[in-house]
Motif scaffolding. Structure first.
Motif, short mmCIF file in Angstrom:
data_model
loop_
_atom_site.label_atom_id
_atom_site.label_comp_id
_atom_site.label_asym_id
_atom_site.label_seq_id
_atom_site.Cartn_x
_atom_site.Cartn_y
_atom_site.Cartn_z
N ASP A 7 -7.47 0.82 4.88
CA ASP A 7 -7.55 1.42 5.94
C ASP A 7 -8.50 3.34 5.41
O ASP A 7 -9.44 3.70 6.66
CB ASP A 7 -6.07 2.39 6.72
N TYR A 112 -2.95 4.33 1.00
CA TYR A 112 -2.56 2.85 1.40
C TYR A 112 -1.71 2.93 2.45
O TYR A 112 -0.85 3.02 1.59
CB TYR A 112 -2.82 2.16 0.44
N LEU A 113 -1.20 3.05 3.70
CA LEU A 113 -0.36 2.74 4.27
C LEU A 113 -0.71 1.29 5.12
O LEU A 113 -1.41 1.08 6.13
CB LEU A 113 -0.21 4.02 5.17
N SER A 115 -0.24 -1.33 7.82
CA SER A 115 0.00 -1.00 9.13
C SER A 115 1.37 -2.23 10.04
O SER A 115 1.75 -3.48 9.14
CB SER A 115 -1.10 -2.14 10.19
N TRP A 119 2.26 -6.37 6.41
CA TRP A 119 3.16 -6.74 5.83
C TRP A 119 3.12 -8.11 4.70
O TRP A 119 3.50 -9.50 5.97
CB TRP A 119 4.54 -5.84 5.42
N THR A 143 6.70 0.49 6.83
CA THR A 143 5.48 0.36 7.59
C THR A 143 6.15 2.20 7.12
O THR A 143 5.79 3.11 6.90
CB THR A 143 4.69 0.19 8.60
N LYS A 144 6.67 2.74 8.18
CA LYS A 144 7.60 3.68 8.34
C LYS A 144 8.52 4.63 7.20
O LYS A 144 8.29 5.88 6.67
CB LYS A 144 8.82 3.65 9.93
N LEU A 146 7.58 3.62 4.14
CA LEU A 146 6.24 3.75 3.45
C LEU A 146 5.99 5.56 3.83
O LEU A 146 5.78 6.42 2.88
CB LEU A 146 5.83 3.11 2.97
N MET A 147 6.01 5.52 4.63
CA MET A 147 5.45 7.04 5.15
C MET A 147 6.03 7.45 5.08
O MET A 147 6.00 9.29 4.67
CB MET A 147 4.95 6.94 6.35
N THR A 150 6.16 8.93 1.16
CA THR A 150 5.16 9.10 0.72
C THR A 150 5.22 10.86 1.70
O THR A 150 4.47 11.72 0.40
CB THR A 150 4.03 8.03 1.09
N GLY A 178 -0.66 3.58 -4.46
CA GLY A 178 -0.82 3.38 -2.56
C GLY A 178 -1.86 4.75 -3.23
O GLY A 178 -2.41 5.08 -1.98
#
Length: 233
Positions: A7, A112-113, A115, A119, A143-144, A146-147, A150, A178
């Motif tokens: 990304d 790094y996230l 999408s 996964w 993803t949410k 992890l966001m 972070t 990440g």
């Protein structure tokens, strides 16, 4: 030459030394001979060297790359660099690695996230690697999460810096694996080819495969004959 990966990552060619002809002339110097242009005879010599494992001529051509990748990729890569000095037939792997450090810099961290559609499941018959993609719905959930994780780490990192905590300790709050890091990697053509042989394999971690594909695009442009022969063995 710069190739985007994942990304936010990339591989950038900084410099290089040599060409396919460099390999040829490094081999021919044994007989006090030199080629000025690559001929069919020279190509057959490269094929012979690669087929018979005569490795030293391939260490006279060098690439220097700048790489921006998640820490999980960088550390797997670094283990390869350390180990490559000991694999059979190389002698000295002729590699150098210099990495940015958050002891000294406080530039905006990047992470790094994956999408929701990136996964992967755990493999069925192995303790490492990954299996097929999981459902988008489940992937979007992680993803949410992890966001959010972070962002929490970033808030605590920035608060620590604002309170006067030194950068080398404040970085403890940053989610590690990440986190994007930047480094210079200088390697002989032989060592780069060995890296590609290992990291283009189907069982290599997908993220490092993506970086290996970017490097392959670069070295094929610079050393088309030699790379094809080394990777076909």
């Amino acid at each position: 030459m710069l190739i985007n990966v994942l990304d936010k990552g990339y591989v950038r060619l900084v410099n290089h030394m040599g060409s396919d002809l460099t390999v040829v002339n490094a081999a021919r110097v044994s007989y006090a001979k030199q080629s000025d242009e690559l001929s069919d005879k020279d190509i057959r010599l490269i094929q012979f060297l690669a087929r018979e494992g005569h490795t030293s001529p391939f260490r006279h051509a060098v690439i220097q790359l700048e790489i921006y990748a998640p820490l999980m990729v960088a550390r797997q890569w670094w283990k390869y660099v350390v180990g490559s000095a000991h694999y059979e037939g190389t002698g000295d792997s002729l590699e150098a690695w210099n990495e940015s450090s958050r002891r000294y810099i406080t530039e905006e961290p990047a992470f790094y996230l994956p999408s929701g559609g990136e996964w992967r499941s755990a493999p069925e018959n192995s303790k490492q690697g990954s299996g097929s993609l999981i459902s988008w719905e489940l992937g979007a959930k992680y993803t949410k999460e992890l966001m959010d994780y972070t962002e929490l780490g970033m808030q605590k990192y920035e608060a620590a810096l604002a309170d006067g905590i030194c950068a080398e300790q404040a970085r403890l709050f940053l989610p590690a694996y990440g986190l994007y890091v930047r480094w210079y990697w200088t390697a002989s053509l032989q060592s780069a080819a060995h890296f590609l042989q290992q990291r283009l394999e189907h069982d290599a971690q997908k993220e490092i495969q993506d970086y290996a594909k970017a490097i392959l695009s670069i070295v094929k442009t610079l050393f088309p004959v030699t790379v094809e022969e080394l990777l076909s063995r």
